[in-house]
Scaffold this motif. Structure first.
Motif, short mmCIF file in Angstrom:
data_model
loop_
_atom_site.label_atom_id
_atom_site.label_comp_id
_atom_site.label_asym_id
_atom_site.label_seq_id
_atom_site.Cartn_x
_atom_site.Cartn_y
_atom_site.Cartn_z
N PRO A 4 1.58 12.08 -2.84
CA PRO A 4 1.97 12.36 -4.23
C PRO A 4 0.73 12.48 -5.12
O PRO A 4 -0.29 11.86 -4.87
CB PRO A 4 2.81 11.15 -4.61
CG PRO A 4 2.42 10.06 -3.66
CD PRO A 4 1.99 10.76 -2.40
N THR A 5 0.84 13.31 -6.14
CA THR A 5 -0.27 13.51 -7.06
C THR A 5 -0.09 12.74 -8.35
O THR A 5 -0.99 12.69 -9.17
CB THR A 5 -0.47 14.99 -7.37
OG1 THR A 5 0.75 15.51 -7.92
CG2 THR A 5 -0.83 15.78 -6.14
N PHE A 15 -2.03 10.25 -13.13
CA PHE A 15 -2.42 11.36 -12.28
C PHE A 15 -3.51 10.93 -11.30
O PHE A 15 -4.60 10.52 -11.71
CB PHE A 15 -2.90 12.53 -13.13
CG PHE A 15 -1.81 13.06 -14.02
CD1 PHE A 15 -0.92 14.01 -13.56
CD2 PHE A 15 -1.65 12.57 -15.30
CE1 PHE A 15 0.11 14.48 -14.36
CE2 PHE A 15 -0.62 13.02 -16.12
CZ PHE A 15 0.26 13.98 -15.65
N LEU A 16 -3.20 11.06 -10.02
CA LEU A 16 -4.18 10.76 -8.98
C LEU A 16 -5.17 11.90 -8.87
O LEU A 16 -4.89 13.03 -9.27
CB LEU A 16 -3.47 10.56 -7.64
CG LEU A 16 -2.56 9.32 -7.60
CD1 LEU A 16 -1.65 9.38 -6.38
CD2 LEU A 16 -3.39 8.06 -7.57
N GLY A 17 -6.35 11.61 -8.35
CA GLY A 17 -7.36 12.64 -8.17
C GLY A 17 -8.17 12.90 -9.43
O GLY A 17 -8.91 13.87 -9.50
N PRO A 22 -5.49 4.76 -6.37
CA PRO A 22 -4.05 4.52 -6.56
C PRO A 22 -3.72 3.13 -7.12
O PRO A 22 -2.93 3.02 -8.06
CB PRO A 22 -3.46 4.71 -5.16
CG PRO A 22 -4.39 5.69 -4.52
CD PRO A 22 -5.76 5.32 -5.05
N ARG A 23 -4.31 2.07 -6.59
CA ARG A 23 -4.00 0.72 -7.08
C ARG A 23 -4.53 0.54 -8.51
O ARG A 23 -3.90 -0.11 -9.33
CB ARG A 23 -4.56 -0.34 -6.14
CG ARG A 23 -4.23 -1.76 -6.53
CD ARG A 23 -2.74 -2.05 -6.56
NE ARG A 23 -2.27 -2.39 -5.24
CZ ARG A 23 -1.00 -2.59 -4.94
NH1 ARG A 23 -0.06 -2.48 -5.85
NH2 ARG A 23 -0.64 -2.89 -3.72
N GLU A 24 -5.68 1.11 -8.82
CA GLU A 24 -6.20 1.05 -10.19
C GLU A 24 -5.22 1.72 -11.15
O GLU A 24 -4.94 1.20 -12.23
CB GLU A 24 -7.56 1.75 -10.28
CG GLU A 24 -8.68 1.04 -9.58
CD GLU A 24 -9.95 1.86 -9.50
OE1 GLU A 24 -11.00 1.25 -9.22
OE2 GLU A 24 -9.92 3.09 -9.71
N LEU A 25 -4.70 2.86 -10.73
CA LEU A 25 -3.77 3.60 -11.57
C LEU A 25 -2.47 2.82 -11.76
O LEU A 25 -1.93 2.77 -12.87
CB LEU A 25 -3.50 4.97 -10.95
CG LEU A 25 -2.80 6.00 -11.82
CD1 LEU A 25 -3.52 6.21 -13.16
CD2 LEU A 25 -2.70 7.32 -11.08
#
Length: 107
Positions: A4-5, A15-17, A22-25
């Motif tokens: 997933p993005t 938004f990833l990337g 991911p865990r920070e987000l």
């Protein structure tokens, strides 16, 4: 199968990337959604220390020192947004037109 993005939680989309792990987000979305470190940890199934470390890592990456500044910077960089809202990004000469769009201000 594609990863997933985006991550949606607490009424926000992350938004990833775009520089956050991911865990920070996930931690950022919880904090931006109004959760305390302890509440975020409980919701994510991690320790409060993990949340603190992830938020510290992200504040370092984004060059801020406070959680409120982290959330504001994340919004301004497009790392997070209010879920389901398509916010305009007016060009400088059209800034006065943006007054018609009312959104969420987090300081």
């Amino acid at each position: 199968m594609n990863a997933p993005t985006t991550i949606t939680a607490h009424g926000l989309t992350g938004f990833l990337g775009r520089g956050a792990a991911p865990r920070e987000l996930e931690c950022l979305l919880a904090i931006a959604g109004g959760a305390s470190g302890k509440e975020a940890a409980r919701a994510l199934g991690v320790t409060e220390d993990t949340v603190k470390k992830r938020i510290l890592s992200l504040t370092t990456k984004l060059g801020v020192t406070r959680r409120a500044a982290l959330v504001a910077k994340a919004f301004s960089l497009g790392l997070i947004k209010v879920a389901g809202v398509i916010a305009p990004n007016p060009e400088p000469q059209h800034q006065e037109d943006s007054d018609q769009f009312q959104g969420v201000f987090i300081a």
